[in-house]
Design an enzyme around this catalytic site. Structure first.
Site, PDB file in Angstrom:
ATOM      1  N   ARG A 158     -12.049   2.190  -8.664  1.00 46.26           N
ATOM      2  CA  ARG A 158     -11.165   3.354  -8.811  1.00 46.26           C
ATOM      3  C   ARG A 158     -11.450   4.034 -10.153  1.00 46.26           C
ATOM      4  O   ARG A 158     -12.055   3.428 -11.036  1.00 46.26           O
ATOM      5  CB  ARG A 158      -9.703   2.905  -8.753  1.00 46.26           C
ATOM      6  CG  ARG A 158      -9.347   2.427  -7.367  1.00 46.26           C
ATOM      7  CD  ARG A 158      -7.865   2.328  -7.160  1.00 46.26           C
ATOM      8  NE  ARG A 158      -7.623   2.023  -5.762  1.00 46.26           N
ATOM      9  CZ  ARG A 158      -6.453   2.132  -5.163  1.00 46.26           C
ATOM     10  NH1 ARG A 158      -5.391   2.534  -5.834  1.00 46.26           N
ATOM     11  NH2 ARG A 158      -6.312   1.841  -3.891  1.00 46.26           N
ATOM     12  N   ARG A 175       1.920  -5.206   5.898  1.00 47.68           N
ATOM     13  CA  ARG A 175       1.210  -4.156   5.171  1.00 47.68           C
ATOM     14  C   ARG A 175       2.007  -2.872   5.287  1.00 47.68           C
ATOM     15  O   ARG A 175       2.291  -2.413   6.401  1.00 47.68           O
ATOM     16  CB  ARG A 175      -0.198  -3.941   5.728  1.00 47.68           C
ATOM     17  CG  ARG A 175      -0.934  -2.851   4.931  1.00 47.68           C
ATOM     18  CD  ARG A 175      -2.389  -2.699   5.308  1.00 47.68           C
ATOM     19  NE  ARG A 175      -3.013  -1.769   4.372  1.00 47.68           N
ATOM     20  CZ  ARG A 175      -4.270  -1.830   3.953  1.00 47.68           C
ATOM     21  NH1 ARG A 175      -5.059  -2.778   4.399  1.00 47.68           N
ATOM     22  NH2 ARG A 175      -4.759  -0.943   3.099  1.00 47.68           N
ATOM     23  N   ASN A 198     -10.928  -2.828  -6.158  1.00 47.00           N
ATOM     24  CA  ASN A 198     -10.165  -1.803  -6.878  1.00 47.00           C
ATOM     25  C   ASN A 198     -10.787  -1.400  -8.223  1.00 47.00           C
ATOM     26  O   ASN A 198     -10.437  -0.371  -8.788  1.00 47.00           O
ATOM     27  CB  ASN A 198      -8.709  -2.241  -7.110  1.00 47.00           C
ATOM     28  CG  ASN A 198      -7.851  -2.164  -5.864  1.00 47.00           C
ATOM     29  OD1 ASN A 198      -6.904  -2.913  -5.694  1.00 47.00           O
ATOM     30  ND2 ASN A 198      -8.172  -1.238  -4.967  1.00 47.00           N
ATOM     31  N   TRP A 199     -11.748  -2.213  -8.730  1.00 47.50           N
ATOM     32  CA  TRP A 199     -12.407  -1.822  -9.999  1.00 47.50           C
ATOM     33  C   TRP A 199     -13.130  -0.497  -9.859  1.00 47.50           C
ATOM     34  O   TRP A 199     -13.392   0.184 -10.844  1.00 47.50           O
ATOM     35  CB  TRP A 199     -13.427  -2.889 -10.430  1.00 47.50           C
ATOM     36  CG  TRP A 199     -12.835  -4.199 -10.797  1.00 47.50           C
ATOM     37  CD1 TRP A 199     -12.917  -5.343 -10.070  1.00 47.50           C
ATOM     38  CD2 TRP A 199     -12.077  -4.538 -11.980  1.00 47.50           C
ATOM     39  NE1 TRP A 199     -12.253  -6.368 -10.716  1.00 47.50           N
ATOM     40  CE2 TRP A 199     -11.735  -5.898 -11.882  1.00 47.50           C
ATOM     41  CE3 TRP A 199     -11.649  -3.815 -13.101  1.00 47.50           C
ATOM     42  CZ2 TRP A 199     -10.995  -6.568 -12.855  1.00 47.50           C
ATOM     43  CZ3 TRP A 199     -10.912  -4.478 -14.066  1.00 47.50           C
ATOM     44  CH2 TRP A 199     -10.580  -5.826 -13.953  1.00 47.50           C
ATOM     45  N   ARG A 203      -5.187  -2.678   8.609  1.00 46.07           N
ATOM     46  CA  ARG A 203      -6.359  -3.529   8.353  1.00 46.07           C
ATOM     47  C   ARG A 203      -6.017  -4.587   7.308  1.00 46.07           C
ATOM     48  O   ARG A 203      -5.018  -4.478   6.600  1.00 46.07           O
ATOM     49  CB  ARG A 203      -7.571  -2.694   7.941  1.00 46.07           C
ATOM     50  CG  ARG A 203      -7.308  -1.695   6.830  1.00 46.07           C
ATOM     51  CD  ARG A 203      -8.578  -0.933   6.438  1.00 46.07           C
ATOM     52  NE  ARG A 203      -8.253   0.095   5.462  1.00 46.07           N
ATOM     53  CZ  ARG A 203      -8.128   1.392   5.734  1.00 46.07           C
ATOM     54  NH1 ARG A 203      -8.321   1.846   6.958  1.00 46.07           N
ATOM     55  NH2 ARG A 203      -7.806   2.248   4.787  1.00 46.07           N
ATOM     56  N   ILE A 204      -6.917  -5.588   7.187  1.00 50.62           N
ATOM     57  CA  ILE A 204      -6.684  -6.701   6.258  1.00 50.62           C
ATOM     58  C   ILE A 204      -7.225  -6.413   4.862  1.00 50.62           C
ATOM     59  O   ILE A 204      -6.773  -6.990   3.880  1.00 50.62           O
ATOM     60  CB  ILE A 204      -7.345  -8.012   6.779  1.00 50.62           C
ATOM     61  CG1 ILE A 204      -6.809  -8.408   8.141  1.00 50.62           C
ATOM     62  CG2 ILE A 204      -7.133  -9.141   5.819  1.00 50.62           C
ATOM     63  CD1 ILE A 204      -7.287  -9.797   8.575  1.00 50.62           C
ATOM     64  N   SER A 205      -8.234  -5.540   4.779  1.00 50.23           N
ATOM     65  CA  SER A 205      -8.814  -5.166   3.474  1.00 50.23           C
ATOM     66  C   SER A 205      -9.202  -6.369   2.615  1.00 50.23           C
ATOM     67  O   SER A 205      -8.886  -6.408   1.417  1.00 50.23           O
ATOM     68  CB  SER A 205      -7.849  -4.257   2.701  1.00 50.23           C
ATOM     69  OG  SER A 205      -7.622  -3.070   3.404  1.00 50.23           O
ATOM     70  N   ASP A 237       0.827  -1.207   0.000  1.00 46.85           N
ATOM     71  CA  ASP A 237       0.000   0.000   0.000  1.00 46.85           C
ATOM     72  C   ASP A 237       0.862   1.259   0.000  1.00 46.85           C
ATOM     73  O   ASP A 237       1.940   1.274   0.592  1.00 46.85           O
ATOM     74  CB  ASP A 237      -0.900  -0.038   1.254  1.00 46.85           C
ATOM     75  CG  ASP A 237      -2.081   0.903   1.121  1.00 46.85           C
ATOM     76  OD1 ASP A 237      -2.325   1.430   0.017  1.00 46.85           O
ATOM     77  OD2 ASP A 237      -2.775   1.115   2.136  1.00 46.85           O
ATOM     78  N   GLY A 238       0.339   2.299  -0.635  1.00 46.29           N
ATOM     79  CA  GLY A 238       0.989   3.610  -0.544  1.00 46.29           C
ATOM     80  C   GLY A 238       1.524   4.177  -1.850  1.00 46.29           C
ATOM     81  O   GLY A 238       2.127   5.258  -1.845  1.00 46.29           O
ATOM     82  N   ASN A 239       1.279   3.497  -2.959  1.00 44.50           N
ATOM     83  CA  ASN A 239       1.780   4.012  -4.244  1.00 44.50           C
ATOM     84  C   ASN A 239       1.179   5.375  -4.584  1.00 44.50           C
ATOM     85  O   ASN A 239       1.883   6.274  -5.049  1.00 44.50           O
ATOM     86  CB  ASN A 239       1.410   3.060  -5.391  1.00 44.50           C
ATOM     87  CG  ASN A 239       2.066   1.716  -5.265  1.00 44.50           C
ATOM     88  OD1 ASN A 239       3.031   1.569  -4.528  1.00 44.50           O
ATOM     89  ND2 ASN A 239       1.556   0.725  -5.983  1.00 44.50           N
TER      90      ASN A 239
HETATM   91  C1  FPP Z   1      -1.966   0.206  -3.375  1.00 39.96           C
HETATM   92  O1  FPP Z   1      -1.538   1.536  -3.363  1.00 39.96           O
HETATM   93  C2  FPP Z   1      -1.440  -0.468  -4.544  1.00 39.96           C
HETATM   94  C3  FPP Z   1      -2.195  -0.986  -5.551  1.00 39.96           C
HETATM   95  C4  FPP Z   1      -3.666  -0.970  -5.596  1.00 39.96           C
HETATM   96  C5  FPP Z   1      -1.548  -1.592  -6.714  1.00 39.96           C
HETATM   97  C6  FPP Z   1      -0.376  -2.445  -6.369  1.00 39.96           C
HETATM   98  C7  FPP Z   1       0.293  -2.829  -7.589  1.00 39.96           C
HETATM   99  C8  FPP Z   1       1.624  -2.773  -7.779  1.00 39.96           C
HETATM  100  C9  FPP Z   1       2.597  -2.383  -6.760  1.00 39.96           C
HETATM  101  C10 FPP Z   1       2.150  -3.244  -9.050  1.00 39.96           C
HETATM  102  C11 FPP Z   1       2.525  -4.685  -8.870  1.00 39.96           C
HETATM  103  C12 FPP Z   1       2.762  -5.297 -10.168  1.00 39.96           C
HETATM  104  C13 FPP Z   1       2.768  -6.626 -10.373  1.00 39.96           C
HETATM  105  C14 FPP Z   1       3.055  -7.152 -11.722  1.00 39.96           C
HETATM  106  C15 FPP Z   1       2.503  -7.590  -9.270  1.00 39.96           C
HETATM  107  P1  FPP Z   1      -2.628   2.664  -3.367  1.00 39.96           P
HETATM  108  O2  FPP Z   1      -2.851   3.110  -4.763  1.00 39.96           O
HETATM  109  O3  FPP Z   1      -3.854   2.200  -2.654  1.00 39.96           O
HETATM  110  O4  FPP Z   1      -1.899   3.780  -2.558  1.00 39.96           O
HETATM  111  P2  FPP Z   1      -2.558   4.900  -1.639  1.00 39.96           P
HETATM  112  O5  FPP Z   1      -3.155   4.180  -0.454  1.00 39.96           O
HETATM  113  O6  FPP Z   1      -1.408   5.761  -1.270  1.00 39.96           O
HETATM  114  O7  FPP Z   1      -3.579   5.619  -2.467  1.00 39.96           O
END
Ligand code: FPP
Length: 244
Positions: free
Chosen positions: A67, A184, A64-65, A190-192, A16-18
């Site tokens: 989003r 996580r 996630n769909w 959380r487990i989500s 999480d956290g991208n």
């Molecule tokens: C959660 O961060 C991350 C995701 C929903 C996507 C995770 C996918 C990857 C890291 C790519 C992995 C690729 C492969 C091929 C396995 P978020 O977007 O919920 O972050 P946020 O909580 O900061 O908004």
């Protein structure tokens, strides 16, 4: 004397956290996901190198769909590109790749790429990399119940034969061990709807680091913490100490 490190056989991670990582840099969320792939690659290498046999990563949940369309398409594209780019490299390292979750909602091209990747790496035994995509823990449990109900209807199984073991085998990942360590990143605790059944006795480790920044040092800290935990499975600590 330094205590012997205990290496978990199965680690699972909510990466999480991208999005927040990108936002902090005034960049679109997709940029964070691309950086997330680099962290994913690092973590696969790290956990394989320390002897973890099963690594399960939550890449895309059933929820996630919902989003924004643009983000969903960029994630789908990223899965496709990552599989095309890294399947060969992971195969050469002896890593088996499997997808868990309902694949039918993915494009035909992505489903084909997933099949190709799974087939190519099928015989590898150093580490199993399970990618949970369009996965949800409740979906998994409902799916297993449906499978067993069908077996009962077909008279292959009697209701009395349904126990803990038959149920777990009907779930995703039922052919391997349950996760020992759940990680996580990103600060939420959380487990989500991740591996609900399978996490019954896992050790939980939450850390604030955002996924793209999750370094080898952070992974080692998680392993050190795991080594210090005493897993009791319902017993008292004295019982566990006696039985080792
Ligand atoms: C959660 O961060 C991350 C995701 C929903 C996507 C995770 C996918 C990857 C890291 C790519 C992995 C690729 C492969 C091929 C396995 P978020 O977007 O919920 O972050 P946020 O909580 O900061 O908004």
């Amino acid at each position: 004397m330094t205590a012997q490190a205990t290496i978990p056989s199965h680690v699972c991670i909510i990466m999480d956290g991208n999005g927040r990582w990108a936002k902090k840099r005034l960049m679109p969320r997709g940029f964070g996901h691309r950086k997330g792939v680099e962290a994913t690659r690092r973590s696969v290498e790290f956990f394989a190198s320390v002897g973890v046999r099963h690594l399960t990563l939550f890449a895309f949940s059933s929820e996630n769909w919902s989003r924004p369309n643009e983000e969903v398409s960029s994630l789908m594209e990223l899965f496709m590109l990552s599989l095309q780019k890294y399947t060969g490299e992971l195969h050469d390292k002896g890593i088996r790749i499997r997808f868990v979750g309902d694949k039918l909602l993915f494009s035909e091209a992505l489903q084909q790429q997933i099949r190709d990747t799974e087939n190519k790496t099928r015989e590898n035994s150093r580490m199993s990399l399970n990618i949970a995509a369009n996965y949800g823990g409740r979906w998994d449990i409902v799916n297993a119940a449906r499978l067993l109900a069908q077996q009962v209807a077909d008279e292959e199984l009697s209701p009395e034969q349904i126990d803990d073991q038959t149920f777990r085998r009907a779930l995703s990942l039922g052919d391997g061990p349950d996760p020992d360590l759940f990680i996580r990143t990103g600060g939420e605790q959380r487990i989500s709807n991740f591996l609900l059944w399978q996490l019954a006795y896992a050790e939980f480790y939450f850390c604030d680091r955002l996924w793209p920044d999750f370094s080898n040092d952070d992974m080692q800290v998680a392993l050190d913490e795991y080594s210090r935990r005493q897993r009791r499975y319902g017993k008292t600590s004295e019982q566990v100490e006696i039985s080792g």
